[in-house]
Design a protein around this motif. Structure first.
Motif, PDB file in Angstrom:
ATOM      1  N   ILE A   1       0.647  -5.436   3.568  1.00 12.94           N
ATOM      2  CA  ILE A   1      -0.494  -5.938   4.320  1.00 12.94           C
ATOM      3  C   ILE A   1      -0.785  -7.357   3.841  1.00 12.94           C
ATOM      4  O   ILE A   1      -0.849  -7.616   2.638  1.00 12.94           O
ATOM      5  CB  ILE A   1      -1.717  -5.013   4.161  1.00 12.94           C
ATOM      6  N   ILE A   2      -0.932  -8.266   4.760  1.00 11.37           N
ATOM      7  CA  ILE A   2      -1.223  -9.677   4.453  1.00 11.37           C
ATOM      8  C   ILE A   2      -2.615  -9.995   4.962  1.00 11.37           C
ATOM      9  O   ILE A   2      -2.921  -9.773   6.141  1.00 11.37           O
ATOM     10  CB  ILE A   2      -0.184 -10.619   5.092  1.00 11.37           C
ATOM     11  N   THR A   3      -3.449 -10.505   4.090  1.00 10.32           N
ATOM     12  CA  THR A   3      -4.836 -10.815   4.428  1.00 10.32           C
ATOM     13  C   THR A   3      -5.095 -12.300   4.237  1.00 10.32           C
ATOM     14  O   THR A   3      -4.746 -12.867   3.198  1.00 10.32           O
ATOM     15  CB  THR A   3      -5.808 -10.009   3.546  1.00 10.32           C
TER      16      THR A   3
ATOM     17  N   LEU B   1       0.829  -1.195   0.000  1.00  8.50           N
ATOM     18  CA  LEU B   1       0.000   0.000   0.000  1.00  8.50           C
ATOM     19  C   LEU B   1       0.873   1.258   0.000  1.00  8.50           C
ATOM     20  O   LEU B   1       1.998   1.254   0.495  1.00  8.50           O
ATOM     21  CB  LEU B   1      -0.913   0.015   1.228  1.00  8.50           C
ATOM     22  N   SER B   2       0.320   2.316  -0.534  1.00  7.09           N
ATOM     23  CA  SER B   2       1.037   3.586  -0.594  1.00  7.09           C
ATOM     24  C   SER B   2       1.040   4.264   0.772  1.00  7.09           C
ATOM     25  O   SER B   2       0.105   4.117   1.566  1.00  7.09           O
ATOM     26  CB  SER B   2       0.389   4.516  -1.617  1.00  7.09           C
ATOM     27  N   SER B   3       2.096   5.002   1.039  1.00 12.57           N
ATOM     28  CA  SER B   3       2.145   5.852   2.223  1.00 12.57           C
ATOM     29  C   SER B   3       1.730   7.261   1.817  1.00 12.57           C
ATOM     30  O   SER B   3       1.398   7.521   0.657  1.00 12.57           O
ATOM     31  CB  SER B   3       3.551   5.847   2.825  1.00 12.57           C
ATOM     32  N   PHE B   4       1.780   8.183   2.769  1.00 11.61           N
ATOM     33  CA  PHE B   4       1.317   9.547   2.504  1.00 11.61           C
ATOM     34  C   PHE B   4       2.128  10.219   1.396  1.00 11.61           C
ATOM     35  O   PHE B   4       1.598  10.957   0.573  1.00 11.61           O
ATOM     36  CB  PHE B   4       1.386  10.378   3.788  1.00 11.61           C
TER      37      PHE B   4
ATOM     38  N   ILE C   1       1.663  -3.514   9.282  1.00  6.63           N
ATOM     39  CA  ILE C   1       2.685  -2.793  10.051  1.00  6.63           C
ATOM     40  C   ILE C   1       2.859  -3.446  11.423  1.00  6.63           C
ATOM     41  O   ILE C   1       2.739  -2.787  12.467  1.00  6.63           O
ATOM     42  CB  ILE C   1       2.357  -1.289  10.195  1.00  6.63           C
ATOM     43  N   HIS C   2       3.088  -4.729  11.423  1.00  5.58           N
ATOM     44  CA  HIS C   2       3.352  -5.499  12.632  1.00  5.58           C
ATOM     45  C   HIS C   2       2.161  -5.527  13.597  1.00  5.58           C
ATOM     46  O   HIS C   2       2.307  -5.876  14.764  1.00  5.58           O
ATOM     47  CB  HIS C   2       4.594  -4.982  13.362  1.00  5.58           C
TER      48      HIS C   2
END
Length: 462
Positions: free
Chosen positions: A405-407, A371-374, A438-439
């Motif tokens: 991110i893991i889903t 995913l993108s950050s700011f 993020i952990h």
């Protein structure tokens, strides 16, 4: 399914010449983590009419529903209920959405079929499609299919919308069009090969109203040469669909999608993979492609009605996007291909057992996405321009880059067909979904009871 199937998924094919049925969608669920009740209510009507070579129909459903936490997060982010419409607030925290589908089909002979409508189309043999999927919302389309020898050739013209960051303000919506060719060749009894190409362009370019470009109406040309000839920078996609039928029960299938690439840059990636070397410039941002590999088996272990599917999907960052967001391969904020957009790996396995009116299923999906950050565009969001990426992140781009991110999604369900004529089903399902972000790990489960008309696919399994 047929190799390279392209069409609007409909319900029964054995309806009388004039058919009317009520549509319903009632659900009740319990979400354990939030200790909250979830309920939905929907109603509508479907009318179908046939006469000789004509076939037509219209379906409308109004739905108000309180969704699970992860579903609400998706809806709030995209302002859209997948497969339905833009979401609006309703009493008691419920989201209001509508479903509309309509078509008029004319088949003059065994060689030609014409259809105009408002709906969704799908290309491929997998559960997902990297070429054209029914995950996005419905839109107007015109389809021409030609069948001869071992060839089925499809022209599909459609109108879509770019509503990113202006949701709910209809006067600011931007119209765009897609023109698609799909040629499916049944080479042998066990091999089918499909070739795909599509072009996406905006109805307006600056102050110039372009509308539907007649250059793309020619049904027998390849779009990329036309794009160059008219001096445009429209977004072009090409791909292939492969299906191998082994015996009577096993099907191997694959898809390959290219948005943009340079052969020299692809070779650099291969060389880096074979022999890692810091001096090799690899991971070029413009190597935008996706790969699907899958296997389906019918009557598994010789049990009639037992079906299993294993599928892998991978899409590189920035695929389907464009320097001009209006030309992204999307409609109403949702990808016209895979619902996750881009920059991900996905593995799924689905087991289904159907006996008489009963259906039992067990599904497991796992996905890793960046995913993108700011301040950084990682390449998962189709709606964001990739113009800045050309300079800031030209090389060293990898799948699932960015904030990972893991889903993991697990669903077990049992359903019973209450009425075959009315297409009404009652089902009970249990869903467990956990994410590592993020952990941080989040987990939630959902128990749902639903009575609904078999109308369309609504994807929330990601």
């Amino acid at each position: 399914s047929l190799s390279g199937y392209i069409g609007v998924k409909r319900t029964s094919t054995n309806q009388p010449k004039f058919f009317v049925r009520p549509l319903l969608d009632f659900s009740f669920g319990l979400q354990n983590k939030a200790q909250s009740q979830l309920e939905g209510m929907g109603g509508g009507l479907e009318v179908q009419f046939r006469h000789k070579k004509w076939n037509s129909g219209i379906s409308y459903l109004l739905n108000k529903q309180r969704y699970a936490a992860y579903q609400s997060a998706f809806i709030n982010k995209n302002k859209v209920v997948p497969g339905m419409s833009l979401a609006s607030g309703a009493f008691g925290g419920r989201k209001r959405s509508t479903y509309l589908s309509a078509f008029v089909n004319y088949t003059p002979n065994k060689y030609f079929e014409l259809e105009a409508g408002y709906g969704r189309n799908f290309i491929g043999d997998g559960y997902r499609s990297l070429l054209l999927s029914d995950a996005a919302n419905a839109s107007p389309y015109l389809k021409i299919q030609t069948k001869f020898w071992k060839i089925q050739y499809t022209n599909l013209f459609a109108s879509h919308r770019n509503i990113y960051n202006v949701e709910g303000r209809g006067e600011l919506y931007e119209k765009k069009y897609t023109a698609t060719h799909y040629l499916d060749w049944k080479a042998t009894k066990w091999l089918s090969v499909g070739l795909f190409e599509t072009i996406i362009w905006g109805a307006k370019e600056g102050n110039y109203t372009r509308g539907f470009d007649p250059n793309y109406a020619n049904p027998f040309i390849f779009y990329r040469p036309v794009e160059f000839s008219v001096g445009s920078s429209d977004n072009a996609l090409v791909g292939a669909n492969l299906k191998l039928t082994l015996g009577k029960t096993n099907v191997l299938y694959a898809q390959l999608l290219f948005d943009e690439f340079l052969l020299s840059k692809l070779r650099a990636d291969i060389n880096q993979w074979r022999n890692p070397n810091d001096s090799i410039l690899s991971g070029w941002w413009g190597n935008k492609y996706g790969i699907q590999l899958g296997w389906t088996v019918f009557d598994l272990f010789k049990v009639k009605g037992l079906q299993a599917r294993v599928e892998f999907n991978m899409v590189r960052p920035y695929t389907y996007a464009h320097s001009s967001p209006i030309q992204a391969y999307s409609n109403d904020n949702i990808s016209l291909a895979h619902p996750l957009g881009a920059n991900f790996y996905e593995f799924l396995t689905r087991i289904n057992y159907e006996v008489k009116r009963w259906n039992f299923s067990l599904n497991y999906h796992q996905c890793k996405q960046g995913l993108s950050s700011f301040l950084n565009n990682a390449g998962e969001n189709l709606q964001v321009s990739n113009e800045k990426v050309k300079v800031d992140s030209e090389y060293e781009n990898q799948v699932a880059q960015g904030v990972q991110i893991i889903t993991r999604y697990t669903e077990a369900s049992v359903s019973y067909l209450l009425s075959s004529k009315m297409g009404t089903t009652i089902s009970a399902s249990y869903i467990n979904r956990d994410q590592v972000y993020i952990h941080r790990t989040s987990n939630g489960s959902l128990l749902m009871l639903r009575i609904h008309s078999n109308l369309f696919s609504k994807y929330f399994d990601y």
